[in-house]
Motif scaffolding. Structure first.
Motif, mmCIF file in Angstrom:
data_model
loop_
_atom_site.group_PDB
_atom_site.id
_atom_site.type_symbol
_atom_site.label_atom_id
_atom_site.label_comp_id
_atom_site.label_asym_id
_atom_site.label_seq_id
_atom_site.Cartn_x
_atom_site.Cartn_y
_atom_site.Cartn_z
ATOM 1 N N ASN A 1 33.367 39.626 46.986
ATOM 2 C CA ASN A 1 34.632 39.062 46.492
ATOM 3 C C ASN A 1 35.767 39.232 47.514
ATOM 4 N N TYR B 1 39.559 39.984 40.978
ATOM 5 C CA TYR B 1 38.356 40.802 40.890
ATOM 6 C C TYR B 1 37.667 40.624 39.537
ATOM 7 N N PRO C 1 35.597 36.630 38.022
ATOM 8 C CA PRO C 1 34.189 36.291 38.217
ATOM 9 C C PRO C 1 33.266 37.161 37.350
ATOM 10 N N ASN C 2 33.637 38.427 37.144
ATOM 11 C CA ASN C 2 32.811 39.305 36.312
ATOM 12 C C ASN C 2 32.860 38.907 34.845
ATOM 13 N N ARG D 1 31.489 32.910 36.852
ATOM 14 C CA ARG D 1 31.667 31.918 37.932
ATOM 15 C C ARG D 1 32.127 32.660 39.177
ATOM 16 N N LYS D 2 31.314 32.629 40.208
ATOM 17 C CA LYS D 2 31.594 33.490 41.362
ATOM 18 C C LYS D 2 32.365 32.770 42.467
ATOM 19 N N TYR E 1 34.055 33.649 44.887
ATOM 20 C CA TYR E 1 34.379 34.845 45.657
ATOM 21 C C TYR E 1 35.140 34.569 46.947
ATOM 22 N N HIS F 1 37.642 28.950 36.597
ATOM 23 C CA HIS F 1 36.690 30.004 36.237
ATOM 24 C C HIS F 1 36.179 29.837 34.804
ATOM 25 N N LEU G 1 25.761 41.142 34.603
ATOM 26 C CA LEU G 1 26.403 41.704 35.792
ATOM 27 C C LEU G 1 25.705 42.978 36.222
#
Ligand SMILES: [Fe+2]
Length: 446
Positions: free
Chosen positions: A284, A346, A349-350, A354-355, A357, A433, A444
């Motif tokens: 990230n 940060y 995405p978690n 949806r990443k 990064y 996101h 995760l």
């Protein structure tokens, strides 16, 4: 391992973004009024816009801090929040109180106390809201066996911030006493306990992103908190120079304010060193950018530009001029807005799975908003220095001076547009996101 109750953080972040947009709109209303385009004057005169602009800032930052706490505390405590339903009740009531205050300002329902314009009756609702928030956070922490330094610093910051709101609610007939205690809230928030909140979030992010040992990072956190309190508490004196209190504050305020940049320098060095020591493996990159950026810009905006006008010999001339606006914009942006942007980058995405990064839109958002804000700071600074000389040195009439410096606000509006473009990209990224999901949290691994 993640916790489903962390999802509530998303909605606090969303409220944050919404109120930030409103704050920026009111900033533009003031910018245009400064260059003579004041068509909204009948409905939104400058003083109303100013109160809305600063109060919205406080509410969206608090909403961001609360979101950060709802995200960080379960993870650090390794258990779910004690009650998620009440957290949503708290979210809605925070939004209602904030919106009620802002609407009231448009109908002249406010108190003429700079930065604390929310009327006293509404303050009780603020207190109830914050008590509910603290109740949820602190019971979650107490019910857990795992209490980390990071989670304790973050929650102590939030607890002290709540306690310090109270001196601002005491009614005084004396203008001097009113000012004296008003700064307990305003100064001791932004140059004291909010820095604990920032330090807690920063420490959490550095532990996650750099991979450096928790022990190393948390040891630094203690040093920073020590420096913050050592300088920040008596540094309150820089608001007491010429308000009618004992002259001793001129010396105390001058000396301790001069030490304040040290805490912020330590914070910036801390963040950069942890990044250097770390493995640089975390994907990230956007969150990393905002995290390091926050520590560095806080040092420049809050530390250096704050020091630029806290010496009493300087403050005698700059007090209450655009020089304050210069410092305030970069300080709030660096220390608080950027750390909220960092934790959101940060967490999103978690929470959503949806990443994004390392997207180019994410990087553009960072650079454009920062270049815009640095440019705005310079425009404020040039206007402020001109104002100080014309008004304070050469006794030119206040409104005459405002006319003379209005050209700098044309520059300011252009750079504010760039800033807003950057922030808009960040919000587009936020929306892309999508919503938080249970599956994202379950799958995760980190
Ligand atoms: Fe201050």
């Amino acid at each position: 391992m993640k916790y489903k109750s962390q999802k509530v953080a998303y909605w606090f972040f969303a409220l944050s973004m919404l109120l930030l947009v409103l704050q920026i709109i009111y900033g533009f209303i003031m910018g245009f009024a400064r260059i003579g385009l004041d068509g909204l004057h009948e409905f939104i005169p400058f003083n109303t816009a100013r109160a809305v602009h600063t109060n919205l800032l406080v509410v969206w930052l608090l909403s961001g801090f609360m979101g950060a706490a709802y995200y960080i505390i379960p993870e650090e405590a390794q258990r779910e929040l004690v009650n998620v339903k009440w957290a949503y009740v708290q979210l809605i009531s925070l939004a209602l109180v904030g919106v009620a205050a802002v609407i009231g300002f448009h109908f002249n329902i406010w108190e003429g106390r700079k930065f604390l314009e929310i009327p006293r009756p509404l303050d009780y609702l603020v207190v109830a809201n914050v008590l509910l928030f603290l109740g949820l956070i602190l019971t979650t922490l107490f019910k857990s066996k795992r209490r980390t330094t990071t989670s304790l610093v973050l929650s102590m910051g939030l607890l002290f911030a709540a306690l310090l709101y109270l001196p601002g609610m005491i009614p005084f007939d004396s203008q001097v006493l009113d000012s004296f205690f008003r700064w307990w809230v305003v100064h001791l928030w932004v140059e004291g306990v909010w820095l604990l909140i920032m330090g807690g979030i920063l420490s959490f992010l550095l532990i996650k992103i750099t991979g450096v040992d928790r022990e190393v990072i948390e040891k630094w956190l203690y040093v920073i908190i020590g420096l913050t309190f050592l300088s920040g508490i008596l540094g309150t004196g820089h608001h007491y120079y010429y308000i009618g209190v004992n002259k001793i504050w001129i010396i105390v305020g001058g000396i301790f304010s001069a030490l304040e940049p040290l805490a912020l320098l330590a914070m910036a060095l801390f963040a950069v060193n942890m990044y250097r020591k770390g493995e640089k493996k975390h994907p990230n990159k956007i969150a990393l950018l905002w995290t390091l950026g926050s520590a560095i810009v806080a040092f420049i905006g809050a530390g250096l530009l704050g020091f630029a006008h806290t010496l009493p010999q300087v403050n005698l001339y700059t007090h209450g001029t655009l020089i304050t606006g210069m410092h305030a914009h970069l300080a709030f942006w660096g220390a608080y807005a950027m750390i909220v942007f960092a934790i959101i980058s940060y967490a999103l995405p978690n929470l959503t799975g949806r990443k994004f990064y390392d997207s180019s839109r994410g990087r553009m958002a960072f650079w454009l908003s920062n270049i815009g804000m640095f440019g705005m700071t310079i425009a404020f600074g040039v206007a402020g220095v001109a104002q100080v000389y014309l008004e304070r040195k050469f006794s030119m009439d206040f409104m005459e001076v405002q006319k003379e410096v209005s050209i700098h606000f044309v520059v300011l509006i252009i750079l504010a547009t760039l800033f807003t473009f950057g922030v808009s990209l960040y919000i587009v990224e936020f929306i892309k996101h999508g919503r938080p999901t249970d599956e994202a949290l379950e799958t995760l691994d980190s």
